[in-house]
Scaffold this motif. Structure first.
Motif, PDB file in Angstrom:
ATOM      1  N   UNK A  35       0.851  -1.183  -0.006  1.00 46.57           N
ATOM      2  CA  UNK A  35       0.122  -0.038   0.022  1.00 46.57           C
ATOM      3  C   UNK A  35       1.128   1.291  -0.024  1.00 46.57           C
ATOM      4  N   UNK A  36       0.315   2.397  -0.128  1.00 41.63           N
ATOM      5  CA  UNK A  36       0.914   3.768  -0.100  1.00 41.63           C
ATOM      6  C   UNK A  36       0.170   4.649   0.502  1.00 41.63           C
ATOM      7  N   UNK A  37       0.564   5.953   0.601  1.00 41.77           N
ATOM      8  CA  UNK A  37      -0.083   7.092   1.284  1.00 41.77           C
ATOM      9  C   UNK A  37      -0.377   7.897  -0.053  1.00 41.77           C
ATOM     10  N   UNK A  38       0.376   7.732  -1.071  1.00 46.80           N
ATOM     11  CA  UNK A  38       0.083   8.435  -2.176  1.00 46.80           C
ATOM     12  C   UNK A  38       0.813   7.654  -3.386  1.00 46.80           C
ATOM     13  N   UNK A  39       0.884   8.147  -4.650  1.00 53.01           N
ATOM     14  CA  UNK A  39       1.773   7.396  -5.682  1.00 53.01           C
ATOM     15  C   UNK A  39       3.299   7.106  -5.272  1.00 53.01           C
ATOM     16  N   UNK A  93       2.194  -6.624   5.595  1.00 48.49           N
ATOM     17  CA  UNK A  93       1.387  -5.263   4.985  1.00 48.49           C
ATOM     18  C   UNK A  93       2.652  -4.328   4.852  1.00 48.49           C
ATOM     19  N   UNK A  94       3.123  -3.996   3.741  1.00 53.19           N
ATOM     20  CA  UNK A  94       4.361  -3.107   3.415  1.00 53.19           C
ATOM     21  C   UNK A  94       3.657  -1.725   2.964  1.00 53.19           C
ATOM     22  N   UNK A  95       3.898  -0.484   3.780  1.00 53.42           N
ATOM     23  CA  UNK A  95       3.760   0.698   3.243  1.00 53.42           C
ATOM     24  C   UNK A  95       4.902   1.238   2.416  1.00 53.42           C
ATOM     25  N   UNK A  96       4.649   1.190   1.095  1.00 49.21           N
ATOM     26  CA  UNK A  96       5.599   1.807   0.229  1.00 49.21           C
ATOM     27  C   UNK A  96       6.064   3.295   0.421  1.00 49.21           C
ATOM     28  N   UNK A  97       7.242   3.740   0.573  1.00 45.11           N
ATOM     29  CA  UNK A  97       7.353   5.087   0.691  1.00 45.11           C
ATOM     30  C   UNK A  97       8.920   5.592   0.126  1.00 45.11           C
ATOM     31  N   UNK A  98       9.094   6.575  -0.375  1.00 48.31           N
ATOM     32  CA  UNK A  98      10.293   7.008  -0.788  1.00 48.31           C
ATOM     33  C   UNK A  98      10.982   7.599   0.140  1.00 48.31           C
ATOM     34  N   UNK A  99      12.478   8.024   0.105  1.00 45.10           N
ATOM     35  CA  UNK A  99      13.336   8.588   0.997  1.00 45.10           C
ATOM     36  C   UNK A  99      13.201  10.193   0.827  1.00 45.10           C
ATOM     37  N   UNK A 100      11.805  10.575   0.634  1.00 47.68           N
ATOM     38  CA  UNK A 100      11.803  12.169   0.398  1.00 47.68           C
ATOM     39  C   UNK A 100      10.872  12.658   1.608  1.00 47.68           C
ATOM     40  N   UNK A 101      11.007  13.795   2.147  1.00 44.10           N
ATOM     41  CA  UNK A 101      10.308  14.381   3.081  1.00 44.10           C
ATOM     42  C   UNK A 101       8.910  14.458   2.697  1.00 44.10           C
TER      43      UNK A 101
END
Length: 292
Positions: free
Chosen positions: A7-11, A154-162
């Protein structure tokens, strides 16, 4: 083998990451494109090969007939992602308006996925799309909540950006609470880091108070191909940084899921004889070409 929902918070690259994991696994694997906002693999890497006659939406009608009908429909609506048919795709919705019809289908579909995982040794990856909340709870239409509740991880997909971390920070706590109350436990939640941005894995884990279970490198060429299709970039394959690290990630997920099972001493999932036909059907090679 684990059933892993992304899943993610946004794209943030959920579909591309799920594809990379599915294609790089050492085991038979399945990508179930269950994003209520609609699937993108048909028009992306599949380049329109998969028609609207295949996919997730058709399982809703089958489920209303019964478990055996759903099992048969599930097997017949998978599409091969490789020539050997060892990597399969359940194509997603072609219209977000179809999502409302799947509300009662998710639990039964989850059970089939666990049959594949536990009895047939599949790595199952669920593209669950963007997390949507309503009054602090998972939205019953815009998020396939039962798939998250029953997933091994359940994996939250995130980027290393603020920006990415800020968006994810607001979802981590309610998602953890939902998994604790309705799922297999808050510790099912982990992070999959896309190494795009200045924050490293330990910084991301600290910022979001959740473990980074794997990190995938920013590999624009491979990611672009998995997202959009076309001609594979030079060096595409298991030598590419994205797919090489994705293979390691699948092993990390298996180890994490195994630790959870041992620590919690999960009872064996009771067998469902109505689903036994799934394994028989999936043992058949569907082939790698377009089906009529």
């Amino acid at each position: 083998m684990p059933v892993t929902a992304l899943v993610s918070a946004k794209s943030c690259g959920v579909t591309t990451s799920a594809l990379a994991l599915t294609l790089s696994s050492n085991r038979p694997s399945l990508l179930a494109e269950c994003d209520p906002a609609g699937g993108t693999v048909r028009a992306g890497i599949m380049q329109g090969q998969v028609t609207a006659g295949y996919g997730l939406y058709h399982l809703a009608a089958a489920e209303r007939t019964g478990a055996d009908a759903l099992a048969g429909a599930f097997a017949s609506h998978l599409w091969p992602l490789d020539a050997a048919g060892q990597r399969k795709l359940l194509p997603g919705l072609t219209d977000p308006a179809q999502a409302a019809a799947l509300g009662r289908t998710w639990p039964a579909l989850s059970e089939i996925m666990h049959v594949l995982s536990e009895e047939a040794g599949y790595d199952v990856f669920i593209d669950a799309g963007r997390v949507a909340l309503e009054s602090g709870r998972l939205h019953t239409t815009l998020t396939p909540a039962p798939l998250l509740y029953q997933a091994d991880l359940v994996l939250m997909v995130v980027r290393g950006t603020e920006q990415s971390l800020t968006l994810a920070r607001h979802l981590i706590t309610p998602l953890r609470a939902e998994l604790a109350e309705h799922g297999s436990g808050a510790d099912a939640l982990g992070l999959l880091l896309i190494e795009d941005g200045p924050s490293r894995a330990h910084q991301v884990a600290e910022a979001l108070k959740a473990p980074v279970l794997a990190a995938l490198p920013w590999d624009a060429g491979t990611a672009g191909y998995l997202s959009n299709g076309g001609r594979p970039p030079r060096g595409y394959g298991l030598r590419s940084p994205l797919l090489r690290h994705a293979r390691t990630a699948t092993e990390n997920f298996e180890a994490a899921a195994s630790r959870r099972h041992i620590q919690r001493q999960y009872p064996a999932r009771p067998a469902n004889p109505q689903l036994s036909g799934v394994l028989a059907r999936l043992s058949q090679n569907h082939g790698g070409g377009k089906r009529g």
